[in-house]
Scaffold this motif. Sequence first.
Motif, PDB file in Angstrom:
ATOM      1  N   GLN A 162      57.358  61.075  64.269  1.00 41.86           N
ATOM      2  CA  GLN A 162      55.939  61.039  64.598  1.00 41.86           C
ATOM      3  C   GLN A 162      55.181  62.034  63.720  1.00 41.86           C
ATOM      4  OE1 GLN A 162      54.863  62.432  68.529  1.00 41.86           O
ATOM      5  NE2 GLN A 162      53.083  61.097  68.610  1.00 41.86           N
ATOM      6  N   ALA A 163      55.750  63.227  63.548  1.00 44.00           N
ATOM      7  CA  ALA A 163      55.123  64.234  62.692  1.00 44.00           C
ATOM      8  C   ALA A 163      55.036  63.745  61.244  1.00 44.00           C
ATOM      9  CB  ALA A 163      55.910  65.544  62.759  1.00 44.00           C
ATOM     10  N   ARG A 164      56.075  63.084  60.787  1.00 46.98           N
ATOM     11  CA  ARG A 164      56.056  62.573  59.421  1.00 46.98           C
ATOM     12  C   ARG A 164      54.983  61.501  59.250  1.00 46.98           C
ATOM     13  NH1 ARG A 164      61.900  61.847  56.651  1.00 46.98           N
ATOM     14  NH2 ARG A 164      60.447  61.179  55.024  1.00 46.98           N
ATOM     15  N   ARG A 165      54.794  60.672  60.264  1.00 45.42           N
ATOM     16  CA  ARG A 165      53.731  59.650  60.171  1.00 45.42           C
ATOM     17  C   ARG A 165      52.348  60.293  60.112  1.00 45.42           C
ATOM     18  NH1 ARG A 165      57.417  56.133  62.918  1.00 45.42           N
ATOM     19  NH2 ARG A 165      57.128  57.256  64.866  1.00 45.42           N
ATOM     20  N   GLN A 166      52.198  61.457  60.735  1.00 47.23           N
ATOM     21  CA  GLN A 166      50.915  62.155  60.709  1.00 47.23           C
ATOM     22  C   GLN A 166      50.687  62.868  59.369  1.00 47.23           C
ATOM     23  OE1 GLN A 166      48.501  62.238  63.173  1.00 47.23           O
ATOM     24  NE2 GLN A 166      49.731  60.718  64.235  1.00 47.23           N
ATOM     25  N   ILE A 167      51.748  63.446  58.817  1.00 43.74           N
ATOM     26  CA  ILE A 167      51.600  64.311  57.653  1.00 43.74           C
ATOM     27  C   ILE A 167      51.699  63.572  56.316  1.00 43.74           C
ATOM     28  CG2 ILE A 167      52.738  66.202  56.389  1.00 43.74           C
ATOM     29  CD1 ILE A 167      53.376  67.443  59.112  1.00 43.74           C
ATOM     30  N   GLU A 168      52.629  62.647  56.202  1.00 44.27           N
ATOM     31  CA  GLU A 168      52.890  62.067  54.879  1.00 44.27           C
ATOM     32  C   GLU A 168      51.759  61.210  54.323  1.00 44.27           C
ATOM     33  OE1 GLU A 168      56.880  61.485  53.333  1.00 44.27           O
ATOM     34  OE2 GLU A 168      57.602  61.610  55.412  1.00 44.27           O
ATOM     35  N   ASN A 177      49.354  71.445  48.036  1.00 45.13           N
ATOM     36  CA  ASN A 177      49.103  72.205  49.258  1.00 45.13           C
ATOM     37  C   ASN A 177      50.429  72.836  49.691  1.00 45.13           C
ATOM     38  OD1 ASN A 177      48.911  72.868  52.105  1.00 45.13           O
ATOM     39  ND2 ASN A 177      47.002  71.714  52.159  1.00 45.13           N
ATOM     40  N   SER A 178      50.551  74.137  49.505  1.00 48.77           N
ATOM     41  CA  SER A 178      51.827  74.808  49.759  1.00 48.77           C
ATOM     42  C   SER A 178      52.234  74.756  51.230  1.00 48.77           C
ATOM     43  CB  SER A 178      51.762  76.265  49.291  1.00 48.77           C
ATOM     44  OG  SER A 178      50.762  76.971  49.991  1.00 48.77           O
ATOM     45  N   ILE A 179      51.249  74.717  52.133  1.00 49.10           N
ATOM     46  CA  ILE A 179      51.569  74.654  53.567  1.00 49.10           C
ATOM     47  C   ILE A 179      52.192  73.297  53.896  1.00 49.10           C
ATOM     48  CG2 ILE A 179      50.655  74.805  55.913  1.00 49.10           C
ATOM     49  CD1 ILE A 179      50.521  77.419  54.320  1.00 49.10           C
ATOM     50  N   MET A 180      51.569  72.206  53.429  1.00 50.77           N
ATOM     51  CA  MET A 180      52.131  70.876  53.672  1.00 50.77           C
ATOM     52  C   MET A 180      53.490  70.729  52.997  1.00 50.77           C
ATOM     53  SD  MET A 180      49.196  67.937  53.861  1.00 50.77           S
ATOM     54  CE  MET A 180      48.616  68.036  52.182  1.00 50.77           C
ATOM     55  N   GLU A 181      53.636  71.332  51.824  1.00 46.03           N
ATOM     56  CA  GLU A 181      54.920  71.251  51.126  1.00 46.03           C
ATOM     57  C   GLU A 181      56.017  71.931  51.945  1.00 46.03           C
ATOM     58  OE1 GLU A 181      56.767  72.161  46.680  1.00 46.03           O
ATOM     59  OE2 GLU A 181      54.735  72.812  47.181  1.00 46.03           O
ATOM     60  N   ARG A 182      55.692  73.074  52.551  1.00 48.63           N
ATOM     61  CA  ARG A 182      56.668  73.781  53.381  1.00 48.63           C
ATOM     62  C   ARG A 182      56.997  72.980  54.637  1.00 48.63           C
ATOM     63  NH1 ARG A 182      54.478  78.465  52.964  1.00 48.63           N
ATOM     64  NH2 ARG A 182      53.477  78.715  54.989  1.00 48.63           N
ATOM     65  N   PHE A 183      55.981  72.376  55.250  1.00 46.64           N
ATOM     66  CA  PHE A 183      56.220  71.521  56.412  1.00 46.64           C
ATOM     67  C   PHE A 183      57.164  70.371  56.056  1.00 46.64           C
ATOM     68  CE2 PHE A 183      51.971  72.527  58.753  1.00 46.64           C
ATOM     69  CZ  PHE A 183      52.529  73.701  59.232  1.00 46.64           C
ATOM     70  N   MET A 184      56.896  69.741  54.890  1.00 44.93           N
ATOM     71  CA  MET A 184      57.723  68.606  54.493  1.00 44.93           C
ATOM     72  C   MET A 184      59.155  69.020  54.207  1.00 44.93           C
ATOM     73  SD  MET A 184      56.655  65.646  54.811  1.00 44.93           S
ATOM     74  CE  MET A 184      58.092  64.965  54.003  1.00 44.93           C
ATOM     75  N   ASP A 185      59.338  70.200  53.646  1.00 41.92           N
ATOM     76  CA  ASP A 185      60.685  70.695  53.385  1.00 41.92           C
ATOM     77  C   ASP A 185      61.476  70.765  54.684  1.00 41.92           C
ATOM     78  OD1 ASP A 185      62.725  71.748  51.683  1.00 41.92           O
ATOM     79  OD2 ASP A 185      62.246  73.747  52.398  1.00 41.92           O
ATOM     80  N   GLU A 186      60.832  71.288  55.738  1.00 47.97           N
ATOM     81  CA  GLU A 186      61.494  71.367  57.041  1.00 47.97           C
ATOM     82  C   GLU A 186      61.692  69.979  57.640  1.00 47.97           C
ATOM     83  OE1 GLU A 186      60.597  72.964  61.564  1.00 47.97           O
ATOM     84  OE2 GLU A 186      59.869  74.165  59.876  1.00 47.97           O
ATOM     85  N   LEU A 187      60.679  69.121  57.548  1.00 46.84           N
ATOM     86  CA  LEU A 187      60.774  67.792  58.159  1.00 46.84           C
ATOM     87  C   LEU A 187      61.855  66.943  57.494  1.00 46.84           C
ATOM     88  CD1 LEU A 187      57.022  66.914  58.787  1.00 46.84           C
ATOM     89  CD2 LEU A 187      58.795  67.219  60.520  1.00 46.84           C
ATOM     90  N   VAL A 188      61.950  67.022  56.171  1.00 43.51           N
ATOM     91  CA  VAL A 188      62.990  66.259  55.471  1.00 43.51           C
ATOM     92  C   VAL A 188      64.368  66.783  55.869  1.00 43.51           C
ATOM     93  CG1 VAL A 188      64.016  65.805  53.199  1.00 43.51           C
ATOM     94  CG2 VAL A 188      61.566  65.499  53.539  1.00 43.51           C
ATOM     95  N   ALA A 189      64.502  68.104  55.960  1.00 50.17           N
ATOM     96  CA  ALA A 189      65.780  68.683  56.372  1.00 50.17           C
ATOM     97  C   ALA A 189      66.154  68.246  57.786  1.00 50.17           C
ATOM     98  CB  ALA A 189      65.708  70.212  56.288  1.00 50.17           C
TER      99      ALA A 189
END
Length: 235
Positions: A91-97, A155-167
């Motif tokens: 759900q978070a990935r659908r919101q962020i990506e 956007n470094s914040i979104m990049e950090r979020f995605m790093d965690e979400l992908v992991a």
Amino acid sequence: MDTNVSADNGEVAEPATQQIRDSLREAIVERRLAPGTKLSEADVGKLFKVSRTLVRGALQALAYEGLVRVERNRGAFVAYPSPEEAREIFQARRQIEPGIVTAAARRITKADLKRLRELLAEEQRLTGQRGRDARRAEIKASGDFHLTLAGMAGNSIMERFMDELVARSSLVIALYGQSTVSSCGHREHEEIADALERGDVDTACRLMIHHIDHIEADLDLRLNKGIDLKEALSI
């Protein structure tokens, strides 16, 4: 590399802790360490030739990311996400990506598109190859597509979020994935890249959501068996 260092030496301890954290994180993300695997401080310390204090710091960093679960009087384990946590991650990935795709589309250059095509070519090369090492490399290449897009968004914040979400997605897929093919379809990545190259942002966002839906739809409740800690870390 000699990592036999003292926990009292702050200048050396921090890189050693980071090395342990990075090695464990890579093994978890690439699904060499299965959800629920016990991460004994003594065993990890012995493998890396460091004190348990340094290992504890690495495990705490991974716990902060949601990749490790630390239980009082029991120790640390590779996180074992529940079905509800799995749904929340996607759900978070659908919101962020889609936001990442939109931001990347505004900034994307010919060099960026070339980089995406190189990633896709590597992913295609790995698709269908046999063996654990090839499968592991394919999983990494697949995740790299999403992380590269996040980097292009600026956007470094979104990049950090995605790093965690992908992991954390990798953990979920390791636990619940039912398909033997790539959990991140190569063809769907190509379609997203094509839409970005055309400047069709709406289509790229729609394809990304469809792609995430497809990954989530490939999940069930079956467990995959893990492997030995030493073997997973290749030490």
